[in-house]
Design an enzyme around this catalytic site. Structure first.
Site, short mmCIF file in Angstrom:
data_model
loop_
_atom_site.label_atom_id
_atom_site.label_comp_id
_atom_site.label_asym_id
_atom_site.label_seq_id
_atom_site.Cartn_x
_atom_site.Cartn_y
_atom_site.Cartn_z
N LEU A 375 -14.00 108.34 65.13
CA LEU A 375 -13.77 108.97 66.43
C LEU A 375 -14.51 110.30 66.52
O LEU A 375 -14.92 110.74 67.58
CB LEU A 375 -12.28 109.22 66.65
CG LEU A 375 -11.42 107.97 66.91
CD1 LEU A 375 -9.95 108.32 66.86
CD2 LEU A 375 -11.77 107.35 68.25
N GLY A 376 -14.63 110.95 65.40
CA GLY A 376 -15.30 112.23 65.40
C GLY A 376 -15.06 112.92 64.07
O GLY A 376 -14.27 112.46 63.25
N GLY A 379 -13.97 120.23 61.33
CA GLY A 379 -14.20 121.10 60.20
C GLY A 379 -13.47 120.66 58.94
O GLY A 379 -13.82 121.05 57.84
N PHE A 380 -12.46 119.83 59.09
CA PHE A 380 -11.64 119.47 57.93
C PHE A 380 -11.84 118.04 57.45
O PHE A 380 -11.39 117.68 56.39
CB PHE A 380 -10.16 119.69 58.24
CG PHE A 380 -9.85 121.13 58.46
CD1 PHE A 380 -9.69 121.99 57.39
CD2 PHE A 380 -9.77 121.64 59.74
CE1 PHE A 380 -9.44 123.33 57.60
CE2 PHE A 380 -9.52 122.98 59.95
CZ PHE A 380 -9.35 123.83 58.88
N GLY A 381 -12.45 117.24 58.30
CA GLY A 381 -12.66 115.86 57.85
C GLY A 381 -12.94 114.95 59.02
O GLY A 381 -13.01 115.38 60.18
N VAL A 383 -12.24 111.67 61.55
CA VAL A 383 -11.10 111.02 62.19
C VAL A 383 -11.51 109.60 62.56
O VAL A 383 -12.57 109.38 63.15
CB VAL A 383 -10.66 111.80 63.45
CG1 VAL A 383 -9.47 111.13 64.10
CG2 VAL A 383 -10.34 113.24 63.10
N LYS A 398 -6.76 110.96 60.24
CA LYS A 398 -7.62 112.08 59.85
C LYS A 398 -7.67 112.15 58.34
O LYS A 398 -6.64 112.20 57.68
CB LYS A 398 -7.07 113.38 60.42
CG LYS A 398 -8.02 114.55 60.22
CD LYS A 398 -7.65 115.69 61.15
CE LYS A 398 -8.68 116.80 61.07
NZ LYS A 398 -8.55 117.74 62.19
N ASP A 495 -4.92 126.71 66.10
CA ASP A 495 -6.27 126.22 66.40
C ASP A 495 -6.34 125.60 67.80
O ASP A 495 -6.77 124.48 67.98
CB ASP A 495 -6.71 125.22 65.34
CG ASP A 495 -8.22 125.11 65.25
OD1 ASP A 495 -8.91 125.97 65.83
OD2 ASP A 495 -8.70 124.16 64.61
N1 LIG Z 1 -5.11 111.48 68.02
C1 LIG Z 1 -6.37 111.26 68.38
N2 LIG Z 1 -6.65 110.29 69.27
C2 LIG Z 1 -7.92 110.07 69.66
N3 LIG Z 1 -8.97 110.76 69.22
C3 LIG Z 1 -8.76 111.76 68.35
C4 LIG Z 1 -7.46 112.04 67.88
N4 LIG Z 1 -7.54 113.07 67.01
C5 LIG Z 1 -8.84 113.41 66.96
N5 LIG Z 1 -9.58 112.61 67.73
C6 LIG Z 1 -11.03 112.65 67.92
O1 LIG Z 1 -11.64 113.02 66.71
C7 LIG Z 1 -12.49 114.13 66.88
C8 LIG Z 1 -12.41 115.01 65.66
O2 LIG Z 1 -11.16 115.58 65.57
P1 LIG Z 1 -10.86 116.86 64.71
O3 LIG Z 1 -9.58 117.40 65.12
O4 LIG Z 1 -11.01 116.48 63.28
O5 LIG Z 1 -12.08 117.75 65.00
P2 LIG Z 1 -12.23 119.02 65.92
O6 LIG Z 1 -10.96 119.23 66.66
O7 LIG Z 1 -13.48 118.83 66.70
O8 LIG Z 1 -12.48 120.13 64.84
P3 LIG Z 1 -11.43 120.92 63.95
O9 LIG Z 1 -11.17 120.06 62.74
O10 LIG Z 1 -12.17 122.13 63.62
O11 LIG Z 1 -10.21 121.17 64.74
C9 LIG Z 1 -11.96 114.82 68.12
O12 LIG Z 1 -12.98 115.46 68.80
C10 LIG Z 1 -11.41 113.66 68.94
O13 LIG Z 1 -12.41 113.15 69.79
#
Ligand SMILES: Nc1ncnc2c1ncn2[C@@H]1O[C@H](COP(=O)(O)OP(=O)(O)OP(=O)(O)O)[C@@H](O)[C@H]1O
Ligand SMILES: *[C@@H]1O[C@H](CO)[C@@H](O)[C@H](O)[C@H]1NC(C)=O
Ligand SMILES: *[C@@H]1O[C@H](CO)[C@@H](O)[C@H](O)[C@H]1NC(C)=O
Length: 691
Positions: A375-376, A379-381, A383, A398, A495
């Site tokens: 999904l994306g 900074g931590f890993g 998803v 995640k 965050d």
């Molecule tokens: N519960 C979820 N349902 C659907 N997509 C999600 C969910 N959680 C995360 N994602 C997707 O995964 C991507 C990465 O999420 P993540 O929280 O790891 O990264 P971030 O928010 O961009 O960075 P950080 O880790 O610095 O907060 C998000 O941009 C989102 O599109």
């Protein structure tokens, strides 16, 4: 007079000739026997005894298939068809004083066994033989038991006495059955015969024995020279010699035997691959045959290793090989599964059991963390999207790499605690899983993805209308209010940013990514930690002291309000006419009375001016560098709902500049604005650091 050759040897084979005339010598020989010294001797005199307990090193005349096995068995036939075998004592014995005298009394005892690969058939049998010659090259390997042929059978010139143990019913010789003992004189047509067995000493009843049972059995042959009587007795190996012989008859052997004669054994196989074994043998001339000590006899081969049927002989190795291969593959599969699905589990996690997912489930849910399901990455890993195998529930997993450390227990406790939070504007954290160097957090899956895509990626998603934005803002405010004030503990999100705001199917904003959140019990001191958060959302005092508080969340929320309204990131690459930090930029416009110029141009003027302006002002207020100027989330809710009017902002209050403030703190947002997408800084080791 006897001449003797003494040489030491170990227990197995004992051959003793005793001259009974010398008592002392007799005793000496028994000494030799009991101490396992092999004594080979030779004598011409008639009063002899001999004893073999096994045949290792024994000097015998053998021919054809006959061998002594490595453990001392005399193997007359070796399991090859149409073979005969013989073993004879090397020198002929004198059965009478001289030619005209009658034959002496003598006695024989031996232990034998017959083995065959067929369960109910064995050919042809074996015989104890007294013969003037040891040359049986003309004898046949089938029905003549290896010591006669069709030409010489029945002829008095044979001078042969044989005691047959016959396993074949041969009509030619008028055999009584295929399991009999017979006394043969020059012929295989027995003078007298009887079914194999013995008369029980207790009640004189006859007990059958099977010659081809494969078990060792003992036989005795006794000739009385005075009475001219010959008798044959047999019994199972553990049994003493029965008093009543199996066969007994009068026959003057003086009319049969030639002087001198050899003693020994003969056996033949014919069409079956039988093995005829002699385990021990004793003989006495004018004497009793010495007792055979059963315990000192060599062991027969294990019956099981002698496969009873051809089918078994083929299938058994195949079956056992298959079994071993199967066992190995199962072992390898188990080990591989163990490694692939290995998890880290500790005692303290028991109480969190219900919140723990098995790695195997998560592995299958995400198709082995396939990039197609990515999904994306933050900074931590990374998803991943997944579907839980059991519940078919859609989840976002995640995957955070971490080093095992002490703070883990507290962190997992937090995760589980957060997992109990249910709020319509908060992404539910379903649980976790731990592996070596890896932590997995499982969230509810949000279909419409994260907000930042709608704000900044026009190609992927349509621009959001003002109403949608305002709804999302109010939702996030309500979620954050819940975390700060309504939940049993103060939860600081740490965050807040557009990429951590996820949209459900109804386009409600939901706060996600609790991986960084820290919990505080109501009333306890805020704790120091490393800086965690994202540039542009970090309150100056957080950068300076590292202390997160609900008000640092409010600061980030203010930046988020401006971000959503302006459609711009809180920190941008600097350029001449555009300050790098959004707060400062909006503030400048406010000071110039041009606030509406900052509203996202993509709305094309289609928005509620009052709402937009109050959101912008609220954003500035929340992002105020002085914490006492910032409202709490309850007030934020009231302002957004319009229940309480926003306080009038004076130019005095609002004369600040985040950039210069930060620079005063020795913190340069320009150089730290990388990465531009606003990924969180800090690592997971910061989460529970400082404790
Ligand atoms: N519960 C979820 N349902 C659907 N997509 C999600 C969910 N959680 C995360 N994602 C997707 O995964 C991507 C990465 O999420 P993540 O929280 O790891 O990264 P971030 O928010 O961009 O960075 P950080 O880790 O610095 O907060 C998000 O941009 C989102 O599109
Ligand atoms: C049996 O003995 C014969 C003759 O010595 C030999 O040719 C044959 O190979 C032997 N068979 C077995 C199975 O040992
Ligand atoms: C959000 O999700 C719903 C259901 O999946 C869908 O109907 C809707 O079009 C989505 N909205 C946007 C803006 O993508």
């Amino acid at each position: 007079m006897a001449h003797e050759v003494l040489h030491p040897c170990i227990f197995l084979d004992l051959f003793v000739q005793v001259r009974q005339t010398s008592r002392t010598k007799f005793c000496f020989l028994f000494f030799l026997v009991s101490f396992g010294i092999n004594r080979a001797s030779f004598t011409n005199t008639s009063d002899d005894q001999l004893l073999y307990l096994g045949f290792t090193g024994a000097n015998l005349i053998t021919d054809d298939t006959t061998v002594v096995t490595s453990n001392g068995l005399l193997e007359l036939t070796n399991g090859t068809v149409n073979r005969k075998g013989h073993a004879f004592y090397p020198s002929p014995l004198h059965f009478r004083k001289s030619h005209n005298y009658k034959v002496h009394s003598f006695s024989v005892s031996f232990v034998f066994a017959i083995r065959s690969s067929y369960p109910r058939m064995s050919l042809h049998g074996l015989a104890f033989v007294v013969s003037p010659s040891t040359n049986f090259s003309n004898a046949l390997a089938n029905q003549y038991l290896g010591f006669l042929n069709s030409q010489n059978k029945g002829k008095a010139s044979n001078y042969i006495l044989a005691i047959e143990f016959d396993t074949v019913l041969n009509i030619e010789f008028e055999d009584i059955d295929n399991n009999h003992v017979g006394i043969d004189i020059n012929d295989l047509h027995s003078v007298k015969s009887h079914s194999a067995g013995y008369y029980d000493d207790r009640n004189s009843s006859f007990q059958n024995m099977s010659l081809i049972s494969g078990d060792p059995m003992q036989a005795w042959v006794d000739y009385n020279g005075e009475d001219k009587k010959i008798s044959v007795t047999m019994a199972p190996i553990k049994m003493a010699k029965p008093t009543r012989p199996l066969i007994s008859m009068s026959y003057d052997l003086s009319t049969v035997l030639k002087e001198p004669s050899y003693i020994g054994f003969s056996a033949s196989t014919g069409a079956a691959d039988s093995r005829h074994y002699i385990l021990g043998w004793s003989f006495g001339m004018n004497n009793l045959a010495p007792m055979i000590n059963i315990n000192k006899l060599p062991k027969l081969p294990y019956q099981g290793s002698n496969p009873r049927s051809k089918l078994l002989a083929i299938t058994l190795p195949i079956a056992s090989a298959t079994f071993v291969i199967l066992l190995c593959s199962v072992f390898i599969i188990i080990v591989r599964r163990r490694l692939r699905y290995a998890e880290l589990k500790e005692d303290w996690e028991v109480e969190f059991g219900p919140h723990r997912f098995s790695y195997k489930d998560l592995f299958h849910a995400t198709h082995g963390f396939d990039n197609k399901h990515l999904l994306g990455a933050g900074g931590f890993g990374k998803v991943y999207k997944g579907v839980l195998p059991s519940s078919k529930l859609e989840v976002a997993v995640k995957r955070v790499s971490h080093e095992s450390r002490q703070g883990m227990k507290e962190f997992v406790a937090e995760v589980v605690s957060i997992g109990r939070i249910r709020h319509r504007n908060i992404v539910q954290l379903l649980g976790y899983c731990r592996r070596k160097g890896e932590l997995l957090l499982v969230y509810d899956y949000m279909k419409n993805g994260s907000l930042d895509i709608y704000l900044y990626n026009d190609e992927l998603k349509p621009t959001l209308s003002w109403d949608q934005r305002f709804r999302i803002i109010k939702g996030i405010a309500s979620g954050l209010f819940y975390l700060h004030d309504k939940w049993e503990k103060v939860v600081i999100h740490r965050d807040i940013k557009a990429s951590n705001v996820l949209l459900d199917t109804e386009m409600n904003g939901r706060l996600g990514d609790f991986g960084l959140a820290r919990l505080y019990d109501h009333g306890t001191d805020l704790q120091t930690t490393h800086v965690v958060g994202t540039m542009g959302y970090l309150a100056p005092e957080l950068v300076c002291t590292g202390k997160a508080s609900p008000l640092t969340d409010v600061f980030a929320f203010g930046a988020f309000l401006l971000e959503v309204t302006c459609g711009q990131r809180p920190v941008k690459h600097s350029s001449q006419d555009n300050p790098g930090v959004l707060v400062d930029w909006v503030l400048e416009h406010w000071q110039k009375g041009l606030l509406t110029n900052t509203v996202d141009a993509r709305l094309q003027g289609d928005y509620n001016i009052d709402e937009a302006c109050s959101v912008l002002k609220l954003g500035l207020l929340c992002s105020h560098p002085f914490t006492n100027m910032r409202p709490n989330m309850q007030q934020v809710m009231q302002y957004l709902d319009g229940d309480v009017p926003l306080p009038e902002l004076t130019h005095m209050d609002m004369s600040f500049n985040i950039v210069s403030l930060m620079q005063d703190e020795g913190f340069n947002p320009y150089t730290l604005s990388y990465p531009p997408s606003g990924t969180s800084i800090g690592t997971i080791s910061n989460i529970s650091g400082g404790r």
